[in-house]
Design a protein around this motif. Structure first.
Motif, PDB file in Angstrom:
ATOM      1  N   UNK A  44     -23.715 -26.001  17.674  1.00 33.68           N
ATOM      2  CA  UNK A  44     -24.523 -27.190  17.401  1.00 33.68           C
ATOM      3  C   UNK A  44     -25.185 -27.695  18.691  1.00 33.68           C
ATOM      4  N   UNK A  45     -24.387 -27.760  19.755  1.00 38.56           N
ATOM      5  CA  UNK A  45     -24.887 -28.247  21.038  1.00 38.56           C
ATOM      6  C   UNK A  45     -26.062 -27.403  21.521  1.00 38.56           C
ATOM      7  N   UNK A  46     -25.909 -26.087  21.389  1.00 34.34           N
ATOM      8  CA  UNK A  46     -26.944 -25.180  21.885  1.00 34.34           C
ATOM      9  C   UNK A  46     -28.179 -25.213  20.980  1.00 34.34           C
ATOM     10  N   UNK A  47     -27.967 -25.296  19.658  1.00 30.67           N
ATOM     11  CA  UNK A  47     -29.112 -25.356  18.745  1.00 30.67           C
ATOM     12  C   UNK A  47     -29.928 -26.627  19.016  1.00 30.67           C
ATOM     13  N   UNK A  58     -31.078 -18.299  20.642  1.00 33.72           N
ATOM     14  CA  UNK A  58     -29.646 -18.576  20.477  1.00 33.72           C
ATOM     15  C   UNK A  58     -28.987 -17.411  19.733  1.00 33.72           C
ATOM     16  N   UNK A  59     -27.981 -16.812  20.356  1.00 29.88           N
ATOM     17  CA  UNK A  59     -27.272 -15.685  19.746  1.00 29.88           C
ATOM     18  C   UNK A  59     -25.807 -16.073  19.547  1.00 29.88           C
ATOM     19  N   UNK A  60     -25.281 -15.827  18.351  1.00 30.64           N
ATOM     20  CA  UNK A  60     -23.853 -16.067  18.089  1.00 30.64           C
ATOM     21  C   UNK A  60     -23.129 -14.732  18.188  1.00 30.64           C
ATOM     22  N   UNK A  61     -22.016 -14.716  18.914  1.00 37.93           N
ATOM     23  CA  UNK A  61     -21.289 -13.456  19.098  1.00 37.93           C
ATOM     24  C   UNK A  61     -19.812 -13.654  18.785  1.00 37.93           C
ATOM     25  N   UNK A  62     -19.200 -12.648  18.144  1.00 41.19           N
ATOM     26  CA  UNK A  62     -17.762 -12.719  17.912  1.00 41.19           C
ATOM     27  C   UNK A  62     -17.116 -11.348  18.007  1.00 41.19           C
ATOM     28  N   UNK A  63     -15.846 -11.343  18.341  1.00 46.13           N
ATOM     29  CA  UNK A  63     -15.024 -10.141  18.207  1.00 46.13           C
ATOM     30  C   UNK A  63     -13.989 -10.487  17.152  1.00 46.13           C
ATOM     31  N   UNK A  64     -14.075  -9.833  16.000  1.00 47.05           N
ATOM     32  CA  UNK A  64     -13.216 -10.215  14.880  1.00 47.05           C
ATOM     33  C   UNK A  64     -13.197  -9.095  13.853  1.00 47.05           C
ATOM     34  N   UNK A  65     -12.185  -9.095  12.978  1.00 47.14           N
ATOM     35  CA  UNK A  65     -12.113  -8.054  11.954  1.00 47.14           C
ATOM     36  C   UNK A  65     -13.364  -8.023  11.075  1.00 47.14           C
ATOM     37  N   UNK A  66     -13.682  -6.835  10.538  1.00 45.04           N
ATOM     38  CA  UNK A  66     -14.891  -6.639   9.745  1.00 45.04           C
ATOM     39  C   UNK A  66     -15.012  -7.651   8.606  1.00 45.04           C
TER      40      UNK A  66
END
Ligand SMILES: Cc1cc2nc3c(=O)[nH]c(=O)nc-3n(C[C@H](O)[C@H](O)[C@H](O)COP(=O)(O)OP(=O)(O)OC[C@H]3O[C@@H](n4cnc5c(N)ncnc54)[C@H](O)[C@@H]3O)c2cc1C
Ligand SMILES: Cc1cc2nc3c(=O)[nH]c(=O)nc-3n(C[C@H](O)[C@H](O)[C@H](O)COP(=O)(O)OP(=O)(O)OC[C@H]3O[C@@H](n4cnc5c(N)ncnc54)[C@H](O)[C@@H]3O)c2cc1C
Lengths: 265, 327
Positions: A44-47, A58-66
């Protein structure tokens, strides 16, 4: 300017979260998976910054199960322009160091002017990820910001530390983490939800990051073994309700006597 | 019990011209270290403050004190450089530091640099035949977990207020540590504003008794009732997130999932419904008392004594009753 926000899918804190007593790992099937609220605040802050200043990707990144990919769609619906999902079965049970290495490799691949994270997650609650990433990427880190101001070449903000408030700044590229004092996240509008389906969502495996892992001195083979081992996990017995009384004018006396009995007053 | 356990003790930020003290948690990490080995301290701060800080460290039980002078305006990297040098010098079995902003930042950097195992937010450290292990309370106290290092020193951050043991004072044995700077980029602290007035109440994180107020207090002015009750009991003041969001109290007093986790002897909740995220930060308290006008409030499910009623009536009466008993 490119800003990457690290978002994390976690078991919903509104439900009972389950830890497998055998592996010590989160039992993901037992709870609903949601985006950790603190990472929604980071987004939210970045948007808001992107909306106000324009010319920010703005890019959202995650490392998480499929299975948790729907949470990245939510990030896109909120307003991220693109998403990166690192998903690989070899990452199940990754510890902090390994998680940091893989995220650092993906951040290197993405190339960001600024990386924004939450100050701590509601599951692992490590609170160390930003400084680990700063170390691996050789970036300055301004952690636990309660206010933030992003300019073309620097980021500044304030944080609450032992006994007072500190004003901090870092030249870009940099990494920052933000706290719950940042604004509540927006609910994605219908238009955002529809638009999210057309936005790019890149899925990466560990092999896709082999070159970058090598580059940060953590080659693929080396990221395999866990460094701390969980020895035992035990569930606490749930707490039971005690005596419930309704005030009839004597409740204050009752509490005072209860405290005196237990030597608490 | 002679294995060295390295502790990281940092100078707290200080206003321009003021001499810094050791940051919160120094006595606790030395106490924890003494339980599993010989506590060694790395004291990091501005050059001029080091002698006094080293003396404090010895008075808190550090059998050996290494000092490293850093520019405290540079955040993160220089402290990590000093800690890495101390680990190389001391070859400790474990490294302990408070789970504070600066402690966590240093732990994270050094763990990746040394590829060392990291245990975060531990509530205790213990020793078994295999070595040192860290204990954690996770998912809001629903589970107890212990972890240990598979190789190399275990680096652990310790939750503030979780260790009661204190090490005995020793005569200072102090020496300066050579630190090779990596020159890694750092964020810069531009200024420091000390908190308006340090409260005379106990610190929330380590308090034995806590009185917490929620949205039910209705306003910042009326939140004073919670403070009066806390003072009558010699307790710390806490709050729910809703009370913090409404501006009744400072965020540092928030108890719960994303605030402070506490485990006091007494937790007295006033006008707090007991949302799962609030309970996550306080349900391991020994005794819980709740006052709420809604008989269905979930806080009553975990209260040892629950009182259904109007807090604006009950709290002033309770303060008076406690004062009367004191005589
Ligand atoms: C109950 C529990 C306890 C654990 N304890 C430990 C432990 O003591 N030691 C250990 O080595 N590992 C531990 N782990 C594993 C560890 O939590 C994971 O490696 C985790 O992905 C990173 O740690 P964190 O969530 O605590 O990070 P934090 O440092 O709390 O996260 C801060 C921010 O970093 C970002 N971030 C963190 N992880 C990710 C991710 N996967 N994808 C995108 N952004 C991310 C988010 O912006 C987040 O807000 C534990 C896991 C659980 C479920
Ligand atoms: C990711 C996440 C993290 C969170 N982290 C936290 C956290 O760390 N800490 C936290 O507290 N919350 C946290 N929350 C918020 C939590 O879900 C609740 O919203 C919050 O705890 C509610 O606070 P409250 O009990 O003060 O307010 P309410 O739920 O509104 O309860 C107020 C209570 O006051 C009672 N009341 C009103 N007037 C009177 C009166 N005159 N006399 C007696 N009783 C009265 C009402 O009956 C009610 O039960 C988190 C939420 C999320 C999603």
């Amino acid at each position: 300017m490119k800003i990457v926000v690290l978002v994390k899918p976690v078991p919903d804190t509104f439900g009972d979260r389950v830890l497998s007593l055998e592996t010590g790992l989160a039992d993901r099937a037992a709870s609903e998976t949601v985006l950790d609220e603190i990472t929604e605040r980071a987004l939210e802050t970045v948007i808001r910054h992107a909306e106000a200043s324009g010319d920010v990707e703005v890019v959202a990144m995650t490392m998480a199960p499929a299975e948790s990919q729907s949470t990245l769609r939510k990030a896109l619906a909120m307003g991220a322009a693109a998403a990166v999902h690192i998903a690989d079965e070899r990452l199940a049970g990754a510890d902090l160091v390994r998680t940091a290495q893989v995220l650092a490799a993906a951040l290197r691949r993405a190339g960001a002017d600024l990386v924004v994270t939450g100050n701590g997650s509601t599951d692992g609650s490590g609170g160390v990820m930003p400084s680990m990433l700063a170390e691996l990427l050789e970036l300055p880190a301004a952690t636990r910001l309660e206010t933030i101001e992003i300019t073309a070449d620097a980021v500044r903000g304030t944080r609450e530390t032992d006994g007072g408030t500190q004003a901090v700044t870092a030249p870009l590229p940099a990494i920052v983490s933000i706290t719950e004092r940042m604004p509540d996240p927006r609910f994605p509008a219908l238009k955002g939800i529809m638009g999210a389906k057309k936005k790019p969502l890149e899925v990466l495996s560990l092999d896709d990051l082999a070159g970058e892992l090598e580059g940060i001195g953590a080659p693929l083979e080396e990221t395999e073994e866990p460094r701390s081992i969980m020895l035992a996990a035990a569930q606490r017995p749930p707490r039971e309700a005690g005596e419930i009384i309704t005030d009839d004018g004597t409740a204050a006396e009752r509490i005072a006597a209860f405290l005196a009995d237990r030597r608490l007053a | 019990m002679t294995q060295p356990i390295l502790t990281l003790l940092l100078a707290a930020p200080a206003a321009e011209g003021a001499e810094p003290r050791l940051a919160d948690g120094a006595a606790e990490v030395l106490g924890a270290a003494a339980l599993v080995g010989a506590p060694v301290a790395l004291v990091v701060g501005p050059e001029s403050a080091l002698p006094a800080l080293a003396e404090t460290a010895a008075s808190l039980g550090a059998t050996e004190v290494l000092t490293a002078s850093v520019d405290t305006a540079q955040l993160g990297a220089p402290v990590a450089d000093a800690l890495a040098a101390a680990i190389a010098e001391v070859a400790p079995e474990a490294v302990l530091m408070p789970h504070s902003i600066e402690g966590a930042d240093a732990a994270g950097r050094v763990a990746v640099r040394l590829r060392a195992p990291l245990s975060v937010d531990a509530v205790a450290v213990e020793r078994d035949e295999e070595g040192v292990l860290a204990k954690h309370s996770v998912y809001g106290g629903a589970y107890d977990v212990s972890s240990a290092a598979s190789a190399g020193p275990l680096i652990a951050t310790l939750r503030l207020g979780s260790v009661d043991h204190r090490a005995e004072a020793v005569a200072p044995a102090v020496r300066a540590l050579e630190v090779a700077s990596t020159g890694r980029p750092a964020a810069v602290a531009e200024s420091f504003e000390p908190a308006a007035q340090a409260s005379e109440r106990p610190d929330l994180r380590s308090a034995k008794k806590i009185v917490s107020g929620g949205r039910g207090l209705g306003s910042k002015e009326q939140f004073a009732l919670v403070e009066q009750l806390a003072d009558a009991l010699g307790a710390a003041v806490g709050a729910s997130r809703a009370a913090v969001d409404a501006g009744y109290v400072d965020q540092s007093l928030q108890v719960g999932q994303t605030g402070t986790s506490v485990a006091p002897e007494l937790y007295l909740a006033v006008g707090i419904s007991g949302a799962i995220q609030h309970r996550a930060g306080m349900q391991t308290a020994k005794t819980i008392i709740a006052i709420d006008k809604d008989a269905n409030a979930p806080i009553f499910e975990i209260a040892d004594l629950g009182v259904v009623g109007d807090l604006f009536t009950i709290v002033p009466q309770l303060v008076a009753a406690l004062e009367a008993r004191k005589g």
